[in-house]
Design a protein around this motif. Sequence first.
Motif, PDB file in Angstrom:
ATOM      1  N   GLN A  71       3.004  -0.042  -1.083  1.00 36.24           N
ATOM      2  CA  GLN A  71       3.806  -0.811  -0.362  1.00 36.24           C
ATOM      3  C   GLN A  71       3.114  -1.266   0.674  1.00 36.24           C
ATOM      4  OE1 GLN A  71       7.334  -1.502  -1.506  1.00 36.24           O
ATOM      5  NE2 GLN A  71       5.866  -1.029  -3.219  1.00 36.24           N
ATOM      6  N   LEU A  72       2.332  -2.403   0.604  1.00 39.35           N
ATOM      7  CA  LEU A  72       1.557  -2.835   1.602  1.00 39.35           C
ATOM      8  C   LEU A  72       2.240  -4.201   1.955  1.00 39.35           C
ATOM      9  CD1 LEU A  72      -2.029  -2.375   0.174  1.00 39.35           C
ATOM     10  CD2 LEU A  72      -1.010  -1.352   2.137  1.00 39.35           C
ATOM     11  N   GLY A  73       1.816  -4.662   3.168  1.00 39.79           N
ATOM     12  CA  GLY A  73       2.308  -6.097   3.409  1.00 39.79           C
ATOM     13  C   GLY A  73       1.512  -7.201   2.769  1.00 39.79           C
ATOM     14  N   THR A  74       2.121  -8.332   2.889  1.00 38.14           N
ATOM     15  CA  THR A  74       1.451  -9.553   2.181  1.00 38.14           C
ATOM     16  C   THR A  74       0.338  -9.633   2.270  1.00 38.14           C
ATOM     17  OG1 THR A  74       4.057 -10.638   2.286  1.00 38.14           O
ATOM     18  CG2 THR A  74       1.784 -12.175   1.652  1.00 38.14           C
ATOM     19  N   GLN A 127       4.976   7.467  -8.933  1.00 38.23           N
ATOM     20  CA  GLN A 127       6.295   6.460  -8.924  1.00 38.23           C
ATOM     21  C   GLN A 127       6.682   6.360  -7.615  1.00 38.23           C
ATOM     22  OE1 GLN A 127       7.411   4.177 -11.402  1.00 38.23           O
ATOM     23  NE2 GLN A 127       5.713   4.835 -12.242  1.00 38.23           N
ATOM     24  N   THR A 128       7.115   7.415  -6.849  1.00 37.58           N
ATOM     25  CA  THR A 128       7.861   7.332  -5.714  1.00 37.58           C
ATOM     26  C   THR A 128       7.282   8.588  -4.726  1.00 37.58           C
ATOM     27  OG1 THR A 128       9.834   6.526  -6.506  1.00 37.58           O
ATOM     28  CG2 THR A 128       9.807   7.225  -4.383  1.00 37.58           C
ATOM     29  N   GLY A 129       6.578   8.074  -3.529  1.00 40.48           N
ATOM     30  CA  GLY A 129       6.147   9.099  -2.749  1.00 40.48           C
ATOM     31  C   GLY A 129       5.106   8.328  -1.722  1.00 40.48           C
ATOM     32  N   TRP A 149      -2.076  12.468  -3.747  1.00 37.05           N
ATOM     33  CA  TRP A 149      -0.486  12.055  -4.167  1.00 37.05           C
ATOM     34  C   TRP A 149       0.416  13.107  -3.356  1.00 37.05           C
ATOM     35  CZ3 TRP A 149       2.676   8.551  -4.972  1.00 37.05           C
ATOM     36  CH2 TRP A 149       3.784   8.899  -5.652  1.00 37.05           C
ATOM     37  N   LEU A 150       1.617  12.550  -2.773  1.00 33.45           N
ATOM     38  CA  LEU A 150       2.438  13.074  -1.825  1.00 33.45           C
ATOM     39  C   LEU A 150       3.982  12.536  -2.667  1.00 33.45           C
ATOM     40  CD1 LEU A 150       0.935  12.899   1.621  1.00 33.45           C
ATOM     41  CD2 LEU A 150       0.778  14.835   0.265  1.00 33.45           C
ATOM     42  N   PRO A 151       4.502  13.550  -3.469  1.00 34.94           N
ATOM     43  CA  PRO A 151       5.527  12.969  -4.229  1.00 34.94           C
ATOM     44  C   PRO A 151       6.837  13.062  -3.295  1.00 34.94           C
ATOM     45  CG  PRO A 151       5.029  15.029  -5.086  1.00 34.94           C
ATOM     46  CD  PRO A 151       3.892  14.635  -4.277  1.00 34.94           C
ATOM     47  N   LEU A 207      -1.893   6.804   5.487  1.00 32.06           N
ATOM     48  CA  LEU A 207      -0.696   7.230   4.373  1.00 32.06           C
ATOM     49  C   LEU A 207      -0.177   5.882   4.095  1.00 32.06           C
ATOM     50  CD1 LEU A 207       0.661   9.479   3.332  1.00 32.06           C
ATOM     51  CD2 LEU A 207       1.867   9.360   5.325  1.00 32.06           C
ATOM     52  N   VAL A 208      -0.108   5.600   2.831  1.00 33.27           N
ATOM     53  CA  VAL A 208       0.482   4.580   2.221  1.00 33.27           C
ATOM     54  C   VAL A 208       1.644   4.774   1.409  1.00 33.27           C
ATOM     55  CG1 VAL A 208       0.148   2.467   0.654  1.00 33.27           C
ATOM     56  CG2 VAL A 208      -1.863   3.187   2.091  1.00 33.27           C
ATOM     57  N   ILE A 209       2.710   4.479   1.546  1.00 33.68           N
ATOM     58  CA  ILE A 209       3.714   4.388   0.758  1.00 33.68           C
ATOM     59  C   ILE A 209       3.665   3.949  -0.536  1.00 33.68           C
ATOM     60  CG2 ILE A 209       6.373   3.694   0.421  1.00 33.68           C
ATOM     61  CD1 ILE A 209       6.491   3.701   3.652  1.00 33.68           C
ATOM     62  N   VAL A 210       4.251   4.587  -1.596  1.00 31.40           N
ATOM     63  CA  VAL A 210       4.284   4.137  -3.185  1.00 31.40           C
ATOM     64  C   VAL A 210       5.764   4.100  -3.399  1.00 31.40           C
ATOM     65  CG1 VAL A 210       3.715   4.508  -5.505  1.00 31.40           C
ATOM     66  CG2 VAL A 210       2.071   5.158  -3.526  1.00 31.40           C
ATOM     67  N   GLU A 211       6.157   3.015  -4.085  1.00 31.69           N
ATOM     68  CA  GLU A 211       7.519   2.769  -4.451  1.00 31.69           C
ATOM     69  C   GLU A 211       7.395   2.026  -5.801  1.00 31.69           C
ATOM     70  OE1 GLU A 211      11.360   3.639  -4.289  1.00 31.69           O
ATOM     71  OE2 GLU A 211      10.188   4.207  -2.500  1.00 31.69           O
TER      72      GLU A 211
END
Length: 132
Positions: free
Chosen positions: A104-107, A31-33, A128-130, A95-99
């Motif tokens: 969370q990638l640009g358009t 979910q968030t990480g 996975w990095l929570p 490293l890619v943010i997950v929210e």
Amino acid sequence: METLEVRTHEREEMVNVTSQVRQLVRRNNWQTGAVLLYCPHTTGAVTINEGADPDVVRDITVNMRKLVPYRGDYRHAEGNSDAHIKSSMFGCDQLVIVENGDLQLGTWQKIYFCEFDGPRSRKLWVKWLPSK
């Protein structure tokens, strides 16, 4: 850690793996990480770039061949020195943010596995990095 299998078909190729990474995030209910994407191959890489226009991937591939040609002043006996150089230029990780359970990638951004010495069967490690 999870492992994505990536099959490449050309000597130099950028494979869009965004949907596979996104499916992994959803399947594991992350979910968030953040996810760390790591290429364990010395002649491969991982990068993020535009995915809307396929000419961008073509332009990157064609011009990397010009910058670091297949045949050059190399001493490495395996004959793939250009692939090692390209891999170092791109890098082995992202490293890619997950929210809220999504990348969370640009358009226009997509995640690419970069092959520089194919065709091969490759791995992309996903850790996975929570958030705490």
